[in-house]
Scaffold this motif. Structure first.
Motif, PDB file in Angstrom:
ATOM      1  N   ARG A   1      -1.530   3.703  -2.123  1.00 61.72           N
ATOM      2  CA  ARG A   1      -2.988   3.597  -1.592  1.00 61.72           C
ATOM      3  C   ARG A   1      -3.206   4.037  -0.129  1.00 61.72           C
ATOM      4  O   ARG A   1      -3.959   4.797   0.283  1.00 61.72           O
ATOM      5  CB  ARG A   1      -3.527   2.070  -1.578  1.00 61.72           C
ATOM      6  CG  ARG A   1      -4.238   1.453  -2.842  1.00 61.72           C
ATOM      7  CD  ARG A   1      -4.562   0.306  -2.621  1.00 61.72           C
ATOM      8  NE  ARG A   1      -5.496   0.070  -4.002  1.00 61.72           N
ATOM      9  CZ  ARG A   1      -6.477   0.156  -4.336  1.00 61.72           C
ATOM     10  NH1 ARG A   1      -7.249   1.048  -3.425  1.00 61.72           N
ATOM     11  NH2 ARG A   1      -7.102  -0.350  -5.314  1.00 61.72           N
TER      12      ARG A   1
ATOM     13  N   HIS B   1      -1.963  -3.198 -10.557  1.00 63.64           N
ATOM     14  CA  HIS B   1      -3.305  -2.032 -10.286  1.00 63.64           C
ATOM     15  C   HIS B   1      -3.296  -1.900 -11.862  1.00 63.64           C
ATOM     16  O   HIS B   1      -2.417  -1.171 -12.359  1.00 63.64           O
ATOM     17  CB  HIS B   1      -2.767  -1.031  -9.372  1.00 63.64           C
ATOM     18  CG  HIS B   1      -2.696  -1.302  -7.941  1.00 63.64           C
ATOM     19  ND1 HIS B   1      -3.575  -1.424  -7.098  1.00 63.64           N
ATOM     20  CD2 HIS B   1      -1.191  -1.555  -7.436  1.00 63.64           C
ATOM     21  CE1 HIS B   1      -2.963  -1.791  -5.971  1.00 63.64           C
ATOM     22  NE2 HIS B   1      -1.689  -1.720  -6.171  1.00 63.64           N
TER      23      HIS B   1
ATOM     24  N   VAL C   1      -1.769   6.779 -10.897  1.00 62.78           N
ATOM     25  CA  VAL C   1      -2.075   5.576  -9.931  1.00 62.78           C
ATOM     26  C   VAL C   1      -2.914   5.965  -8.992  1.00 62.78           C
ATOM     27  O   VAL C   1      -3.924   5.704  -8.325  1.00 62.78           O
ATOM     28  CB  VAL C   1      -1.188   4.609  -9.501  1.00 62.78           C
ATOM     29  CG1 VAL C   1      -0.373   5.080  -8.620  1.00 62.78           C
ATOM     30  CG2 VAL C   1      -1.715   3.191  -9.455  1.00 62.78           C
ATOM     31  N   LEU C   2      -2.298   7.377  -8.624  1.00 63.56           N
ATOM     32  CA  LEU C   2      -3.313   7.877  -7.279  1.00 63.56           C
ATOM     33  C   LEU C   2      -4.582   8.192  -7.643  1.00 63.56           C
ATOM     34  O   LEU C   2      -5.513   8.009  -6.781  1.00 63.56           O
ATOM     35  CB  LEU C   2      -2.672   9.046  -6.659  1.00 63.56           C
ATOM     36  CG  LEU C   2      -1.186   8.744  -6.135  1.00 63.56           C
ATOM     37  CD1 LEU C   2      -0.640  10.140  -5.620  1.00 63.56           C
ATOM     38  CD2 LEU C   2      -1.329   7.565  -5.024  1.00 63.56           C
TER      39      LEU C   2
ATOM     40  N   SER D   1       2.268   1.404  -3.687  1.00 62.97           N
ATOM     41  CA  SER D   1       1.192   2.022  -4.839  1.00 62.97           C
ATOM     42  C   SER D   1       0.612   3.264  -4.587  1.00 62.97           C
ATOM     43  O   SER D   1      -0.114   3.686  -5.181  1.00 62.97           O
ATOM     44  CB  SER D   1       0.360   0.718  -4.832  1.00 62.97           C
ATOM     45  OG  SER D   1      -0.507   0.717  -3.661  1.00 62.97           O
TER      46      SER D   1
ATOM     47  N   GLN E   1      -6.325   7.216 -10.162  1.00 64.02           N
ATOM     48  CA  GLN E   1      -6.989   5.811 -10.588  1.00 64.02           C
ATOM     49  C   GLN E   1      -7.383   5.004  -9.347  1.00 64.02           C
ATOM     50  O   GLN E   1      -8.715   4.560  -9.402  1.00 64.02           O
ATOM     51  CB  GLN E   1      -6.063   4.899 -11.170  1.00 64.02           C
ATOM     52  CG  GLN E   1      -6.398   3.459 -11.729  1.00 64.02           C
ATOM     53  CD  GLN E   1      -7.777   3.943 -12.841  1.00 64.02           C
ATOM     54  OE1 GLN E   1      -7.605   4.246 -13.899  1.00 64.02           O
ATOM     55  NE2 GLN E   1      -8.989   3.335 -12.400  1.00 64.02           N
ATOM     56  N   HIS E   2      -6.855   5.158  -8.309  1.00 66.64           N
ATOM     57  CA  HIS E   2      -7.115   4.642  -7.021  1.00 66.64           C
ATOM     58  C   HIS E   2      -8.680   5.289  -6.581  1.00 66.64           C
ATOM     59  O   HIS E   2      -9.512   4.555  -5.811  1.00 66.64           O
ATOM     60  CB  HIS E   2      -6.139   4.807  -6.036  1.00 66.64           C
ATOM     61  CG  HIS E   2      -5.060   3.964  -5.823  1.00 66.64           C
ATOM     62  ND1 HIS E   2      -5.119   2.728  -6.527  1.00 66.64           N
ATOM     63  CD2 HIS E   2      -3.839   4.244  -5.725  1.00 66.64           C
ATOM     64  CE1 HIS E   2      -3.626   2.269  -6.601  1.00 66.64           C
ATOM     65  NE2 HIS E   2      -3.087   3.151  -5.989  1.00 66.64           N
ATOM     66  N   ARG E   3      -8.596   6.605  -6.864  1.00 70.13           N
ATOM     67  CA  ARG E   3      -9.932   7.426  -6.472  1.00 70.13           C
ATOM     68  C   ARG E   3     -10.976   7.221  -7.482  1.00 70.13           C
ATOM     69  O   ARG E   3     -11.991   7.718  -7.501  1.00 70.13           O
ATOM     70  CB  ARG E   3      -9.616   8.735  -6.482  1.00 70.13           C
ATOM     71  CG  ARG E   3      -8.305   8.887  -5.312  1.00 70.13           C
ATOM     72  CD  ARG E   3      -8.212  10.579  -5.350  1.00 70.13           C
ATOM     73  NE  ARG E   3      -7.329  10.706  -4.184  1.00 70.13           N
ATOM     74  CZ  ARG E   3      -6.813  11.655  -3.427  1.00 70.13           C
ATOM     75  NH1 ARG E   3      -7.798  12.643  -3.394  1.00 70.13           N
ATOM     76  NH2 ARG E   3      -6.094  11.898  -2.758  1.00 70.13           N
TER      77      ARG E   3
ATOM     78  N   TRP F   1       5.862   2.675 -10.188  1.00 68.00           N
ATOM     79  CA  TRP F   1       4.553   3.682  -9.974  1.00 68.00           C
ATOM     80  C   TRP F   1       4.713   4.829 -10.908  1.00 68.00           C
ATOM     81  O   TRP F   1       5.768   5.205 -11.205  1.00 68.00           O
ATOM     82  CB  TRP F   1       4.510   3.877  -8.546  1.00 68.00           C
ATOM     83  CG  TRP F   1       5.671   4.628  -7.982  1.00 68.00           C
ATOM     84  CD1 TRP F   1       5.899   6.127  -8.141  1.00 68.00           C
ATOM     85  CD2 TRP F   1       6.616   4.392  -7.008  1.00 68.00           C
ATOM     86  NE1 TRP F   1       6.963   6.435  -7.381  1.00 68.00           N
ATOM     87  CE2 TRP F   1       7.480   5.482  -6.926  1.00 68.00           C
ATOM     88  CE3 TRP F   1       6.768   3.093  -6.539  1.00 68.00           C
ATOM     89  CZ2 TRP F   1       8.510   5.127  -5.948  1.00 68.00           C
ATOM     90  CZ3 TRP F   1       7.886   2.988  -5.718  1.00 68.00           C
ATOM     91  CH2 TRP F   1       8.921   3.987  -5.378  1.00 68.00           C
TER      92      TRP F   1
ATOM     93  N   ARG G   1       0.880  -1.076  -0.133  1.00 64.25           N
ATOM     94  CA  ARG G   1       0.092  -0.123  -0.171  1.00 64.25           C
ATOM     95  C   ARG G   1       0.804   1.405   0.074  1.00 64.25           C
ATOM     96  O   ARG G   1       0.323   2.121  -0.746  1.00 64.25           O
ATOM     97  CB  ARG G   1      -0.866   0.033   1.263  1.00 64.25           C
ATOM     98  CG  ARG G   1      -1.967  -1.056   0.842  1.00 64.25           C
ATOM     99  CD  ARG G   1      -2.819  -1.337   2.142  1.00 64.25           C
ATOM    100  NE  ARG G   1      -3.747  -0.145   2.411  1.00 64.25           N
ATOM    101  CZ  ARG G   1      -4.959  -0.077   1.897  1.00 64.25           C
ATOM    102  NH1 ARG G   1      -5.418  -0.994   0.967  1.00 64.25           N
ATOM    103  NH2 ARG G   1      -5.783   1.173   2.210  1.00 64.25           N
TER     104      ARG G   1
END
Length: 391
Positions: free
Chosen positions: A96, A302, A336-337, A94, A339-341, A332, A91
């Protein structure tokens, strides 16, 4: 060579003259220089300060140390603790949940953000991201290590996770701890191998923590220069049917601290309130062959949104370029941040003939090693993405 191509090279060379260490004075100088270029184009950029650790080495080393202690303890409790540390580690890498960073020393970095409103009926906001900072080097980035398995990656379009061996060590350590009572020899062998591998990983982190910041021509002065060129073009001829937000964040190499500050800020919130948002990163463009990230991860995979990936490929077609192949990359990138949202996101990159980034995190990542034809192709693809986003 056109005037725009000349300017692209000049911008990369100017950025490489600045030692752009994450969340530090050099990054702030680069942000001020980029903001000045945008103002000269008639735009109104905002320089956003943020605070973040200046590297990832300490956060990773604390996880390694915790893993060593858990595997060293052994037994079922040791196995459970090892898996808990591995979960936290993934986490962290990535983005998260980077809870460890909240208690670590931090530096001050800077993002540059500029919004270019579209004309006509605006259907969406396109956020284009290119990080300002450059990476520290270390022996872990020697070509012999970095290019291992690159030929297979070229054939399969899947890079191995850069922390894959470390992930395997944590899993082996947990397994060894769990089975050692029933199978002592096998358990001890698994634990010993895991401890040795994690120890090597710790030594690698020390080399990165002590390493000099590289010039970062391909990674990522090329991405910044491409967005500067796009900004100048859009200032002269605003986009039709799409609002464009250019984000030049710091701290990507240290763990995406600048992008997190942008994602938590008012510009993205306002864009989301207004309608659909797509985020496209522009990173490491000087390798030879453009690619688009369908998935990424330093430890586990991810996936990026297929709609965002398809938009990049549509942008290439709109620009008269071959659509970049979809790849799974091994580390990374800032998008990606988002995309996590749940925001459709992806990243445009490039790879060399061997299936890896050229001069990656090496002192030789200099302007003379950049494949300028690839950078110019990527610049046309990014301009095409703006056109495709308005459709």
């Amino acid at each position: 060579m056109t005037a725009a191509e000349d300017r692209l090279r000049e911008d990369v060379e100017a950025l490489c003259r600045i030692v752009r260490s994450s969340a530090g004075e050099g990054e702030r100088r680069a942000a001020a220089w980029v903001a000045g270029q945008l103002r000269d184009a008639g735009l109104r950029p905002v320089v956003q300060p943020y605070r973040s650790p200046r590297g990832y080495a300490l956060a990773h080393a604390l996880h390694d140390a915790a893993g060593l202690a858990a595997i060293g303890r052994g037994g079922l409790l040791g196995a459970a603790l090892t898996l808990a540390v591995l979960r936290s580690y993934e986490r962290e890498t990535s983005g998260r949940d980077q809870w460890v960073r909240r208690v670590l020393p931090s530096g001050e970095g800077a993002n540059v953000v500029v919004r270019i409103p579209g004309t006509g009926e605006v259907r969406r906001t396109l956020v284009l991201v290119a990080h300002l900072d450059a990476a520290p080097t270390g022996w872990v980035w020697r070509p012999a290590f970095a290019n291992a398995g690159a030929g297979l990656a070229r054939r399969t379009r899947r890079m191995s996770p850069v922390m894959g061996a470390l992930t395997g060590a944590f899993l082996a350590g947990a397994a060894g701890s769990a089975v050692e009572r029933a199978a002592p020899r096998a358990g001890r062998a698994l634990r010993t191998g895991a401890l040795a591998t994690i120890g090597v990983g710790l030594a690698g982190l020390v080399s990165v923590a002590r390493g000099a910041t590289v010039p970062g021509a391909s990674d990522n002065a090329t991405g910044v220069a491409v967005l500067l060129g796009l900004a100048r073009a859009l200032a002269a001829a605003p986009p039709v049917g799409v609002d464009v937000v250019l984000v030049l964040p710091g701290g990507e190499e240290a763990g995406m601290g600048g992008m997190r500050a942008f994602a938590d800020g008012p510009v993205l919130a306002a864009a989301l309130a207004a309608g659909p948002v797509t985020v496209v990163g522009v990173d490491t463009l000087g390798g030879g062959t453009p690619i688009v990230a369908a998935a990424e991860g330093a430890m586990r995979t991810h996936r990026f949104d297929p709609e965002a990936v398809a938009l990049v490929q549509a942008g290439a077609r709109a620009a008269g370029e071959d659509p970049p192949a979809r790849w799974r990359i091994g580390a990374w990138t800032d998008p990606v941040l988002t995309q996590h949202r749940g925001i459709p996101s992806t990243t445009l990159l490039s790879v060399g003939d061997r299936g890896h980034y050229t001069e990656y995190h090496l002192p030789t990542d200099t302007p003379d090693r950049v494949d300028w034809d690839c950078v110019e192709r990527c610049a046309r693809i990014v301009a095409g993405v703006v056109v495709a986003a308005s459709g």
